[in-house]
Design an enzyme around this catalytic site. Structure first.
Site, PDB file in Angstrom:
ATOM      1  N   ALA A  94       0.828  -1.207   0.000  1.00 24.17           N
ATOM      2  CA  ALA A  94       0.000   0.000   0.000  1.00 24.17           C
ATOM      3  C   ALA A  94       0.858   1.251   0.000  1.00 24.17           C
ATOM      4  CB  ALA A  94      -0.937  -0.006   1.200  1.00 24.17           C
ATOM      5  N   ASN A  95       1.872   1.276   0.859  1.00 21.56           N
ATOM      6  CA  ASN A  95       2.743   2.452   0.934  1.00 21.56           C
ATOM      7  C   ASN A  95       3.420   2.732  -0.404  1.00 21.56           C
ATOM      8  OD1 ASN A  95       2.163   2.758   3.642  1.00 21.56           O
ATOM      9  ND2 ASN A  95       4.030   1.734   4.332  1.00 21.56           N
ATOM     10  N   GLY A 118      21.568   8.214   2.607  1.00 19.03           N
ATOM     11  CA  GLY A 118      21.254   8.097   1.183  1.00 19.03           C
ATOM     12  C   GLY A 118      21.229   6.666   0.703  1.00 19.03           C
ATOM     13  N   GLY A 152      11.338   4.137   3.583  1.00 16.59           N
ATOM     14  CA  GLY A 152      11.889   3.208   2.595  1.00 16.59           C
ATOM     15  C   GLY A 152      10.889   2.871   1.507  1.00 16.59           C
ATOM     16  N   ASP A 153       9.613   2.818   1.863  1.00 17.19           N
ATOM     17  CA  ASP A 153       8.582   2.534   0.864  1.00 17.19           C
ATOM     18  C   ASP A 153       8.400   3.717  -0.087  1.00 17.19           C
ATOM     19  OD1 ASP A 153       8.110   0.029   1.956  1.00 17.19           O
ATOM     20  OD2 ASP A 153       6.631   0.808   3.365  1.00 17.19           O
ATOM     21  N   THR A 183       8.698   5.901   9.698  1.00 16.88           N
ATOM     22  CA  THR A 183       7.878   4.810   9.162  1.00 16.88           C
ATOM     23  C   THR A 183       7.507   5.091   7.708  1.00 16.88           C
ATOM     24  OG1 THR A 183       6.896   4.545  11.360  1.00 16.88           O
ATOM     25  CG2 THR A 183       5.812   3.426   9.527  1.00 16.88           C
ATOM     26  N   THR A 217      20.033   1.001   0.353  1.00 12.13           N
ATOM     27  CA  THR A 217      19.680   2.232   1.046  1.00 12.13           C
ATOM     28  C   THR A 217      20.406   2.302   2.389  1.00 12.13           C
ATOM     29  OG1 THR A 217      17.705   1.220   2.044  1.00 12.13           O
ATOM     30  CG2 THR A 217      17.432   2.336  -0.083  1.00 12.13           C
ATOM     31  N   LEU A 218      20.785   3.529   2.749  1.00 14.54           N
ATOM     32  CA  LEU A 218      21.602   3.751   3.938  1.00 14.54           C
ATOM     33  C   LEU A 218      20.931   4.690   4.927  1.00 14.54           C
ATOM     34  CD1 LEU A 218      25.007   4.371   2.076  1.00 14.54           C
ATOM     35  CD2 LEU A 218      24.108   2.181   2.904  1.00 14.54           C
TER      36      LEU A 218
END
Length: 297
Positions: A42-43, A221, A248-249, A245, A216-217
């Site tokens: 969903a995200n 970045g 990342g999505d 939250t 991803t970091l």
């Protein structure tokens, strides 16, 4: 028109704000509680939609009140929910999200209807007809593998977000790109991965497993790994961090939208890093995302 199909999870998020996250065996008091929408599928679909890109979500919710609300929120966010099933006799997935004053979080997920996602003929048609397919690992291994195999055979570009981590060599091999954070990269490679230097050192190992990769970091970045280059992409520093939250999505969704619009991988990663920085400035995940902008091709 560019089109993205996301196969993935949909959750009711129960978000609990605390002064600090508890350690093992500790009880802490909440300062507030609220509900929202979440689930990586969903995200990521809502992040795609926030760029103005056409997106369809293939997934499942329960035949409960929460499922109806989740469907409505997604539709209002301009996500096509025609392939979002309502599973009879099953509750919608639920994520319990604990967020501290610095925006850091801990999450526990009850799968609910997400465990019963299936790919029927119309869903597979949506996968095959898309410009880009996005998958994660909050639905069954079988569904992820079926979606990736169908997409690859049809010439649809495949973005695999290997989160939460699972061993899925056949799926990873078709990823272009594979998107993982440092912890997932460490699980994948069987050794610690901490920072850009470690990612650079792992270039050949990563490319032996997938076509391209993005590690991803967090606030540092990301690192893009392709057969031609290894590029560190900085993340803009947000003026404030409210809630990490779903950051990342947001990254994955904007990256996929950029690829669907015809951009090459590097500017997509740059746009994704900017989106992740924007996402942490608002509470919640998908429904709290601002508009995201893609660079011109």
């Amino acid at each position: 028109m560019a089109k993205v199909t996301v196969v993935g999870s949909v959750n009711r998020d129960v978000i609990v704000t605390v002064e600090r996250l508890p350690v093992e065996g500790e009880t802490v008091l909440a300062t507030s509680t609220r509900e929202g929408i979440g689930g990586k599928g969903a995200n990521q679909a809502m992040a795609v939609a926030r760029t103005g890109t056409e997106v369809t979500l293939v997934g499942a919710v329960g035949d409960d009140e929460a499922g109806a609300r989740l469907r409505s929120v997604l539709a209002d966010a301009h996500v096509d929910v025609s392939a979002l099933a309502a599973v009879t006799g099953t509750g919608s997935g639920t994520a319990y999200v604990f967020v501290d004053v610095d925006g850091q979080n801990q999450i526990v997920v009850e799968q609910g209807a997400n465990a019963q996602v299936v790919l029927d003929g119309p869903a597979l048609d949506l996968v095959r007809s898309a410009d880009v397919l996005v998958v994660q690992c909050e639905v069954s291994d079988q569904v992820v593998a079926e979606a990736v195999t169908a997409a690859s055979a049809a010439g649809t570009r495949v973005v695999v977000n290997l989160a939460p981590y699972r061993s899925a060599a056949d799926v990873v091999a078709l990823a272009d790109p594979l998107v993982v954070n440092e912890h997932e990269a460490a699980d994948l490679l069987g050794r610690p991965v901490a920072g850009a230097t470690d990612v650079r050192a792992a270039r050949d190992e990563l490319l032996a497993l997938c076509r391209t990769a993005v590690v991803t970091l967090g606030s540092a970045g990301a690192v893009l790994v392709t057969p031609d280059e290894v590029v560190e992409v900085a993340s803009p520093t947000p003026p404030r961090v409210v809630d990490t939250t779903g950051a990342g999505d947001a990254f994955v969704g904007v990256l996929a939208a950029g690829l669907a619009s015809g951009l090459s991988l590097r500017p997509c990663v740059e746009a994704a890093a900017a989106a992740g920085s924007l996402a942490v400035q608002s509470p919640g995940a998908g429904s709290g995302y601002p508009a995201f902008h893609l660079p011109r091709g």
